[in-house]
Design an enzyme around this catalytic site. Sequence first.
Site, PDB file in Angstrom:
ATOM      1  N   MET A   1       0.839  -1.191   0.000  1.00 14.67           N
ATOM      2  CA  MET A   1       0.000   0.000   0.000  1.00 14.67           C
ATOM      3  C   MET A   1       0.877   1.244   0.000  1.00 14.67           C
ATOM      4  O   MET A   1       2.094   1.164   0.019  1.00 14.67           O
ATOM      5  CB  MET A   1      -0.910  -0.010   1.223  1.00 14.67           C
ATOM      6  N   CYS A   2       0.238   2.407   0.040  1.00 18.78           N
ATOM      7  CA  CYS A   2       0.933   3.688  -0.036  1.00 18.78           C
ATOM      8  C   CYS A   2       0.180   4.705   0.804  1.00 18.78           C
ATOM      9  O   CYS A   2      -0.870   4.414   1.375  1.00 18.78           O
ATOM     10  CB  CYS A   2       1.009   4.184  -1.484  1.00 18.78           C
ATOM     11  N   ARG A   3       0.707   5.887   0.867  1.00 19.00           N
ATOM     12  CA  ARG A   3       0.004   7.068   1.390  1.00 19.00           C
ATOM     13  C   ARG A   3       0.137   8.152   0.342  1.00 19.00           C
ATOM     14  O   ARG A   3       1.210   8.318  -0.262  1.00 19.00           O
ATOM     15  CB  ARG A   3       0.616   7.554   2.695  1.00 19.00           C
ATOM     16  N   VAL A  88       4.010   8.429  -1.019  1.00 21.40           N
ATOM     17  CA  VAL A  88       5.098   7.561  -0.552  1.00 21.40           C
ATOM     18  C   VAL A  88       4.643   6.126  -0.777  1.00 21.40           C
ATOM     19  O   VAL A  88       3.474   5.793  -0.582  1.00 21.40           O
ATOM     20  CB  VAL A  88       5.452   7.815   0.925  1.00 21.40           C
TER      21      VAL A  88
END
Length: 265
Positions: A1-3, A88
Amino acid sequence: MCRHIAVLGPHAPLAESLVDPPYSLVRQSWEPRRQRHGVVNADGFGVGWYAPGDPLPARYRRAGPVWADESFADIARVVRTRALLAAVRDATAAGADPEAAAAPFAGGPWLFSHNGALPGWPECAEALAGQVPAAALLRLAARNDSAFVWALVEQRLLGGAPMGRALAGAVATLARAVPDARLNLLLTDGAAIAATAWGDSLWYVSRGRRTAVASEPYDDDPGWTEVPDRTLLAADRSAVVLTPLTPRFPEAADAPAVVCKEPAS
């Protein structure tokens, strides 16, 4: 996953949105508060922004963790913009594409990020390849699922679809072919933001002429509002509109009938 995060507002340094807040995107790279999948977002990062008088965004992307990049700290301190999109990355699979795999992806005036995953990738590409022209497949910036999701979205944008409809159509296609896909998508053209909440957290806040849409709040302002799952968000500097994404939303008619399953081990 990411932000990831997208911001529209008055001219301000990148750092005001990405570095300075107490729970900024930089901090989320090692200490996210609401991330449901993965722990550390250290597999690349990027930021895209719009300079005055230029409709095409600039980007700065790297393959390593944002906290280790001293050049980014300088850029974020001095570069000012009215609109940005940054992310990110927590890679879902090993790859050889370094910074090319890091969001934001770009085409024309648009910046795009995908927070999620296509379980079964890359086998899913075979089931979905017919949804993207061969030339677009050959131009993929990276060989990861997020680059493919961007190709699906960009195809719709180039065909004249508004940003929200382009995201909804891509989500319909992907969710039908990959039922357990996680598809939090984020898109901007510098004047508006479109996003989907589909499998992970998404929040927004509006303060005066400034609107931010992010995977999670970057501070404790009570104005942050969580977007319900299965929802399309459309925002500009003055308004935010939420629309449910149901199995019967119109774009589902374009989705392929094939279902992509993760290969047996």
